[in-house]
Design an enzyme around this catalytic site. Sequence first.
Site, PDB file in Angstrom:
ATOM      1  N   GLU A  60      38.498  45.309  32.246  1.00  0.00           N
ATOM      2  CA  GLU A  60      39.794  45.240  33.152  1.00  0.00           C
ATOM      3  C   GLU A  60      39.584  43.725  33.289  1.00  0.00           C
ATOM      4  O   GLU A  60      40.823  42.997  33.596  1.00  0.00           O
ATOM      5  CB  GLU A  60      39.784  46.136  34.213  1.00  0.00           C
TER       6      GLU A  60
ATOM      7  N   CYS B  25      50.652  42.387  31.701  1.00  0.00           N
ATOM      8  CA  CYS B  25      49.551  42.945  30.567  1.00  0.00           C
ATOM      9  C   CYS B  25      50.309  43.179  29.251  1.00  0.00           C
ATOM     10  O   CYS B  25      51.567  42.842  29.094  1.00  0.00           O
ATOM     11  CB  CYS B  25      48.997  44.306  31.003  1.00  0.00           C
TER      12      CYS B  25
END
Length: 171
Positions: free
Chosen positions: A15, A24
């Site tokens: 992450e 993202c």
Amino acid sequence: MKISKRGIDLLKHFESYEMKAYKCPADVWTIGWGFTRVDGVKVKEDDIMTSEEANLELIKQLRTYENVVKKAIMIKKINQNQYDALVSLCYNIGGSSFRRSDIVKLVNNRNFIGACRIFNLWSKAAKKRSKGLLRRRMAERNLFCSWPDPIVKVVPKNYQETLENYKESEK
């Protein structure tokens, strides 16, 4: 059962902490340790989160995903590594996708080898194969299988061939 430090370390490795909101690969605003929501509110552009806030939020959000895994996995005999890998997967793909996944079905049928074989199939973002997600799935698979060093640094050149071979073997 709760996710272990090893499971949290694997999750954090993939992450990576981001103080400022960013989009993202799936084109969703994200912050901290991959959060798309904080306290039920969608992350938006210009949001900022300190590392201390992100670590506290991670523990809070992990409880939700741990509960999803506990409810979805009907068998009692899974080990810590298997549990950690499943929580990491659930955290990344979401609870509803996790509950519907073939991985859950295979684990519940005690087909752990089959479950190991299909982690790689969850490696798409916005309908495109992602080498980053594939590395993560391979690491989760390695942890699930209790291999000593689960982190995958390089995706094998034949990774698409491997996926095709799996699909062919299931026909």
